[in-house]
Design a protein around this motif. Sequence first.
Motif, PDB file in Angstrom:
ATOM      1  N   LEU A 155      23.833  -0.242 -48.231  1.00 49.26           N
ATOM      2  CA  LEU A 155      24.600  -1.486 -48.167  1.00 49.26           C
ATOM      3  C   LEU A 155      23.729  -2.682 -47.801  1.00 49.26           C
ATOM      4  O   LEU A 155      24.022  -3.816 -48.185  1.00 49.26           O
ATOM      5  CB  LEU A 155      25.738  -1.350 -47.149  1.00 49.26           C
ATOM      6  N   LEU A 156      22.635  -2.438 -47.076  1.00 48.76           N
ATOM      7  CA  LEU A 156      21.735  -3.541 -46.721  1.00 48.76           C
ATOM      8  C   LEU A 156      21.071  -4.100 -47.970  1.00 48.76           C
ATOM      9  O   LEU A 156      20.964  -5.320 -48.134  1.00 48.76           O
ATOM     10  CB  LEU A 156      20.680  -3.057 -45.728  1.00 48.76           C
ATOM     11  N   LYS A 157      20.627  -3.214 -48.866  1.00 53.76           N
ATOM     12  CA  LYS A 157      19.992  -3.669 -50.106  1.00 53.76           C
ATOM     13  C   LYS A 157      20.995  -4.425 -50.985  1.00 53.76           C
ATOM     14  O   LYS A 157      20.639  -5.380 -51.675  1.00 53.76           O
ATOM     15  CB  LYS A 157      19.416  -2.479 -50.871  1.00 53.76           C
ATOM     16  N   ILE A 158      22.257  -3.992 -50.938  1.00 57.38           N
ATOM     17  CA  ILE A 158      23.295  -4.704 -51.680  1.00 57.38           C
ATOM     18  C   ILE A 158      23.476  -6.113 -51.112  1.00 57.38           C
ATOM     19  O   ILE A 158      23.626  -7.089 -51.859  1.00 57.38           O
ATOM     20  CB  ILE A 158      24.623  -3.920 -51.637  1.00 57.38           C
ATOM     21  N   SER A 159      23.440  -6.223 -49.773  1.00 55.52           N
ATOM     22  CA  SER A 159      23.551  -7.544 -49.138  1.00 55.52           C
ATOM     23  C   SER A 159      22.386  -8.440 -49.537  1.00 55.52           C
ATOM     24  O   SER A 159      22.568  -9.628 -49.814  1.00 55.52           O
ATOM     25  CB  SER A 159      23.588  -7.395 -47.610  1.00 55.52           C
ATOM     26  N   VAL A 160      21.181  -7.866 -49.547  1.00 55.65           N
ATOM     27  CA  VAL A 160      19.988  -8.631 -49.932  1.00 55.65           C
ATOM     28  C   VAL A 160      20.140  -9.189 -51.350  1.00 55.65           C
ATOM     29  O   VAL A 160      19.841 -10.358 -51.614  1.00 55.65           O
ATOM     30  CB  VAL A 160      18.723  -7.746 -49.830  1.00 55.65           C
ATOM     31  N   LYS A 161      20.616  -8.351 -52.256  1.00 61.02           N
ATOM     32  CA  LYS A 161      20.787  -8.788 -53.651  1.00 61.02           C
ATOM     33  C   LYS A 161      21.851  -9.876 -53.764  1.00 61.02           C
ATOM     34  O   LYS A 161      21.694 -10.843 -54.505  1.00 61.02           O
ATOM     35  CB  LYS A 161      21.164  -7.594 -54.525  1.00 61.02           C
ATOM     36  N   SER A 162      22.938  -9.728 -52.996  1.00 54.69           N
ATOM     37  CA  SER A 162      24.024 -10.707 -53.086  1.00 54.69           C
ATOM     38  C   SER A 162      23.637 -12.051 -52.482  1.00 54.69           C
ATOM     39  O   SER A 162      24.135 -13.104 -52.900  1.00 54.69           O
ATOM     40  CB  SER A 162      25.279 -10.167 -52.397  1.00 54.69           C
ATOM     41  N   LEU A 163      22.736 -12.051 -51.490  1.00 52.05           N
ATOM     42  CA  LEU A 163      22.308 -13.300 -50.851  1.00 52.05           C
ATOM     43  C   LEU A 163      21.275 -14.054 -51.678  1.00 52.05           C
ATOM     44  O   LEU A 163      21.128 -15.271 -51.561  1.00 52.05           O
ATOM     45  CB  LEU A 163      21.736 -13.004 -49.465  1.00 52.05           C
ATOM     46  N   GLY A 164      20.516 -13.350 -52.516  1.00 46.94           N
ATOM     47  CA  GLY A 164      19.552 -13.998 -53.403  1.00 46.94           C
ATOM     48  C   GLY A 164      18.329 -14.534 -52.673  1.00 46.94           C
ATOM     49  O   GLY A 164      18.020 -14.151 -51.551  1.00 46.94           O
ATOM     50  N   GLU A 165      17.616 -15.459 -53.325  1.00 48.71           N
ATOM     51  CA  GLU A 165      16.444 -16.099 -52.731  1.00 48.71           C
ATOM     52  C   GLU A 165      16.576 -17.612 -52.829  1.00 48.71           C
ATOM     53  O   GLU A 165      17.414 -18.120 -53.581  1.00 48.71           O
ATOM     54  CB  GLU A 165      15.155 -15.615 -53.402  1.00 48.71           C
ATOM     55  N   TYR A 166      15.722 -18.338 -52.074  1.00 44.86           N
ATOM     56  CA  TYR A 166      15.928 -19.778 -51.879  1.00 44.86           C
ATOM     57  C   TYR A 166      14.669 -20.601 -52.143  1.00 44.86           C
ATOM     58  O   TYR A 166      13.552 -20.147 -51.918  1.00 44.86           O
ATOM     59  CB  TYR A 166      16.392 -20.042 -50.443  1.00 44.86           C
ATOM     60  N   PHE A 167      14.917 -21.832 -52.603  1.00 45.11           N
ATOM     61  CA  PHE A 167      13.881 -22.867 -52.732  1.00 45.11           C
ATOM     62  C   PHE A 167      14.383 -24.097 -51.985  1.00 45.11           C
ATOM     63  O   PHE A 167      15.569 -24.441 -52.043  1.00 45.11           O
ATOM     64  CB  PHE A 167      13.629 -23.225 -54.194  1.00 45.11           C
ATOM     65  N   TYR A 168      13.465 -24.781 -51.252  1.00 44.12           N
ATOM     66  CA  TYR A 168      13.812 -25.985 -50.484  1.00 44.12           C
ATOM     67  C   TYR A 168      12.919 -27.148 -50.900  1.00 44.12           C
ATOM     68  O   TYR A 168      11.704 -26.983 -51.050  1.00 44.12           O
ATOM     69  CB  TYR A 168      13.598 -25.769 -48.982  1.00 44.12           C
ATOM     70  N   ASP A 169      13.516 -28.312 -51.043  1.00 43.28           N
ATOM     71  CA  ASP A 169      12.776 -29.555 -51.241  1.00 43.28           C
ATOM     72  C   ASP A 169      13.109 -30.450 -50.044  1.00 43.28           C
ATOM     73  O   ASP A 169      14.201 -31.010 -49.956  1.00 43.28           O
ATOM     74  CB  ASP A 169      13.186 -30.229 -52.551  1.00 43.28           C
ATOM     75  N   TYR A 170      12.151 -30.580 -49.118  1.00 42.81           N
ATOM     76  CA  TYR A 170      12.403 -31.320 -47.883  1.00 42.81           C
ATOM     77  C   TYR A 170      12.571 -32.821 -48.128  1.00 42.81           C
ATOM     78  O   TYR A 170      13.323 -33.483 -47.416  1.00 42.81           O
ATOM     79  CB  TYR A 170      11.278 -31.070 -46.876  1.00 42.81           C
ATOM     80  N   ASP A 171      11.855 -33.359 -49.104  1.00 43.41           N
ATOM     81  CA  ASP A 171      11.985 -34.790 -49.389  1.00 43.41           C
ATOM     82  C   ASP A 171      13.353 -35.118 -49.972  1.00 43.41           C
ATOM     83  O   ASP A 171      13.998 -36.099 -49.588  1.00 43.41           O
ATOM     84  CB  ASP A 171      10.881 -35.238 -50.353  1.00 43.41           C
ATOM     85  N   GLN A 172      13.800 -34.301 -50.923  1.00 51.81           N
ATOM     86  CA  GLN A 172      15.088 -34.534 -51.576  1.00 51.81           C
ATOM     87  C   GLN A 172      16.258 -33.943 -50.782  1.00 51.81           C
ATOM     88  O   GLN A 172      17.413 -34.147 -51.144  1.00 51.81           O
ATOM     89  CB  GLN A 172      15.081 -33.905 -52.977  1.00 51.81           C
TER      90      GLN A 172
END
Length: 240
Positions: free
Chosen positions: A79-96
């Motif tokens: 279930l932890l791996k399922i949570s990881v997949k559902s949360l996805g990954e992120y990109f941040y632009d601090y200026d914008q």
Amino acid sequence: MKQIIILLIIFLSNGLIAQNTFIYQFSAKENQNAKSGILADVITSAPDPVEYIYLVNEKKASFKPELKINNSQTNQIDLLKISVKSLGEYFYDYDQKLIENKIETSNKEYIVTSTFDDLHWIDTNESETINGYPTKKYITKRKEKGIKTDKIYTTTIWIDESYPQDIAPFGLMGLKGLIVKVNFNGRNDLILQTIETKKVSAIQPFKGKNRITKEAYRKMIDDKLDQIKESRGVKMDLKS
């Protein structure tokens, strides 16, 4: 003497900002229900933690899991791996002040966009030292639709407000400082393990056609749940 102190402060601040690699560990709280009964043979009760890496470089950042190849022969559900997949990954632009969340649902990939200030944080007036970091505890709540009933989903963070950078795993921006720990509705914990200085290559926004705002994405998910509930209601009426 005053100039020396100012230079020292600048040097120390730059030294802290140079620490651009934040390593977290994502783990599940022990599931008592999975220890016995029918679920014992289906669900992994003590899954291995997942390592997450938060990288910062020139006002851009990324946050994603480092998934290891699983060579085990078990058919149990992690279930932890399922949570990881559902949360996805992120990109941040601090200026914008922009956050992108690359996520997959119904076998389709989306890039969900939001801003740094779209969450409402509630100060619990609680403090705690975690892994040597002095932190304050905040929570944010949101209502989520379910198949049977709607639920209130609570995310809790412990943040070191003295840290000079804003480091917010899973797009949990809105407060100043370094998030040391995250808890998702009492189930999964994310805890900062180490901070390192490494050479980081340029961090780029996600590429993809299906770009959608967080509000539009949640409405899409809610509409799908409404369709499922309506479909189940029709089937029940036919049986009766």
